[in-house]
Design a protein around this motif. Structure first.
Motif, PDB file in Angstrom:
ATOM      1  N   GLU A  41     -31.313  -2.737  14.311  1.00 50.50           N
ATOM      2  CA  GLU A  41     -30.795  -3.012  15.747  1.00 50.50           C
ATOM      3  C   GLU A  41     -31.368  -2.273  16.862  1.00 50.50           C
ATOM      4  OE1 GLU A  41     -28.812  -5.634  16.387  1.00 50.50           O
ATOM      5  OE2 GLU A  41     -28.103  -6.233  14.266  1.00 50.50           O
ATOM      6  N   PRO A  42     -31.400  -2.477  17.938  1.00 46.93           N
ATOM      7  CA  PRO A  42     -31.403  -3.894  18.276  1.00 46.93           C
ATOM      8  C   PRO A  42     -32.329  -4.984  17.764  1.00 46.93           C
ATOM      9  CG  PRO A  42     -32.175  -2.339  20.294  1.00 46.93           C
ATOM     10  CD  PRO A  42     -31.775  -1.630  18.968  1.00 46.93           C
ATOM     11  N   LYS A  43     -31.907  -5.728  16.908  1.00 46.78           N
ATOM     12  CA  LYS A  43     -33.135  -6.742  16.295  1.00 46.78           C
ATOM     13  C   LYS A  43     -34.009  -7.355  17.358  1.00 46.78           C
ATOM     14  CE  LYS A  43     -30.247  -7.893  12.403  1.00 46.78           C
ATOM     15  NZ  LYS A  43     -30.958  -6.944  11.522  1.00 46.78           N
ATOM     16  N   PHE A  44     -33.369  -7.745  18.558  1.00 43.05           N
ATOM     17  CA  PHE A  44     -34.294  -8.469  19.465  1.00 43.05           C
ATOM     18  C   PHE A  44     -35.053  -7.709  20.525  1.00 43.05           C
ATOM     19  CE2 PHE A  44     -30.979 -11.612  18.228  1.00 43.05           C
ATOM     20  CZ  PHE A  44     -31.826 -12.493  17.777  1.00 43.05           C
ATOM     21  N   ASN A  45     -34.874  -6.565  20.301  1.00 49.28           N
ATOM     22  CA  ASN A  45     -35.598  -5.586  20.994  1.00 49.28           C
ATOM     23  C   ASN A  45     -36.857  -4.799  20.195  1.00 49.28           C
ATOM     24  OD1 ASN A  45     -34.102  -6.047  23.075  1.00 49.28           O
ATOM     25  ND2 ASN A  45     -32.835  -4.232  23.226  1.00 49.28           N
ATOM     26  N   GLN A  46     -37.228  -5.067  19.011  1.00 52.81           N
ATOM     27  CA  GLN A  46     -38.033  -4.573  18.038  1.00 52.81           C
ATOM     28  C   GLN A  46     -39.357  -4.958  18.773  1.00 52.81           C
ATOM     29  OE1 GLN A  46     -37.540  -1.987  16.404  1.00 52.81           O
ATOM     30  NE2 GLN A  46     -35.409  -2.056  16.155  1.00 52.81           N
ATOM     31  N   PRO A  47     -40.327  -4.312  18.734  1.00 52.16           N
ATOM     32  CA  PRO A  47     -41.641  -4.498  18.892  1.00 52.16           C
ATOM     33  C   PRO A  47     -42.240  -5.561  18.256  1.00 52.16           C
ATOM     34  CG  PRO A  47     -41.738  -2.247  17.799  1.00 52.16           C
ATOM     35  CD  PRO A  47     -40.338  -2.739  18.057  1.00 52.16           C
ATOM     36  N   GLU A  48     -43.338  -6.355  18.763  1.00 49.85           N
ATOM     37  CA  GLU A  48     -44.217  -7.243  18.277  1.00 49.85           C
ATOM     38  C   GLU A  48     -43.407  -8.487  17.746  1.00 49.85           C
ATOM     39  OE1 GLU A  48     -47.415  -6.731  17.865  1.00 49.85           O
ATOM     40  OE2 GLU A  48     -47.532  -4.715  18.567  1.00 49.85           O
ATOM     41  N   GLN A  49     -42.407  -8.755  18.593  1.00 49.13           N
ATOM     42  CA  GLN A  49     -41.359  -9.902  18.368  1.00 49.13           C
ATOM     43  C   GLN A  49     -41.115 -10.166  16.945  1.00 49.13           C
ATOM     44  OE1 GLN A  49     -44.436 -10.523  20.223  1.00 49.13           O
ATOM     45  NE2 GLN A  49     -43.384  -9.793  22.038  1.00 49.13           N
ATOM     46  N   LEU A  50     -40.728  -9.136  16.361  1.00 49.75           N
ATOM     47  CA  LEU A  50     -40.592  -9.280  14.646  1.00 49.75           C
ATOM     48  C   LEU A  50     -39.229 -10.002  14.476  1.00 49.75           C
ATOM     49  CD1 LEU A  50     -40.868  -5.504  13.304  1.00 49.75           C
ATOM     50  CD2 LEU A  50     -42.175  -7.323  13.022  1.00 49.75           C
ATOM     51  N   ALA A  51     -38.245  -9.878  15.406  1.00 50.66           N
ATOM     52  CA  ALA A  51     -37.086 -11.029  15.359  1.00 50.66           C
ATOM     53  C   ALA A  51     -37.533 -12.324  15.365  1.00 50.66           C
ATOM     54  CB  ALA A  51     -36.007 -10.543  16.152  1.00 50.66           C
ATOM     55  N   GLU A  52     -38.484 -12.663  16.330  1.00 46.91           N
ATOM     56  CA  GLU A  52     -38.915 -14.191  16.366  1.00 46.91           C
ATOM     57  C   GLU A  52     -39.813 -14.330  15.172  1.00 46.91           C
ATOM     58  OE1 GLU A  52     -41.267 -13.958  20.094  1.00 46.91           O
ATOM     59  OE2 GLU A  52     -39.680 -13.546  21.141  1.00 46.91           O
TER      60      GLU A  52
END
Length: 141
Positions: A41-52
């Motif tokens: 967390e925060p999943k959606f703020n990780q680099p390289e759009q990892l969450a996407e």
């Protein structure tokens, strides 16, 4: 709460590639979901759009397994990504429209296809089965 380092991102992406090479679709899906849980967390703020990236992998596995109900949940999660929030991206809307179409939720499919069309015109549909464009273009008012 921590943002991953460049080295951690490289290891994470490498592991995702390994998972992608697993033969069995159900095993691949299980591993992708486990890896989603490991994304800090925060999943959606990780680099390289990892969450996407992980959401996309899980979504595609579920679509390949014709599990559109679960795929819809992941497509909705995809709407939380920075790319989906960009006024220029149509991709997440097409994905959500596709699942709604397959679930025979045609009004909802039209809603998402309309947004995708507004953002990307006909080219938003280009990479996908022609049935989605045919449905949208015949149904739009």
């Amino acid at each position: 709460m921590a943002i991953m380092t460049t080295e951690e991102v490289k290891k994470f992406v490498s592991k995702l590639q390994e998972i992608g090479n697993i033969e069995n679709s159900n095993d691949r899906l299980k591993n992708f979901i486990e890896y989603w849980e490991k994304l800090p967390e925060p999943k959606f703020n990780q680099p390289e759009q990892l969450a996407e990236l992980i959401i996309y992998c899980i979504f595609e596995e579920l679509v390949d397994l014709d599990d559109y109900t679960k795929a819809k949940l992941w497509a909705e999660k995809g709407m939380l990504t920075s790319r989906a929030k960009s006024p220029y991206s149509s991709y997440e809307y097409i994905q959500l429209g596709r699942v709604c179409y397959e679930l025979e939720e045609y009004d909802e499919a039209m809603k998402y296809f309309s947004i995708a069309y507004d953002r990307g015109k006909k080219r938003a549909f280009k990479e996908f089965d022609k049935k989605y464009w045919e449905f949208y273009s015949k149904s739009k008012k």
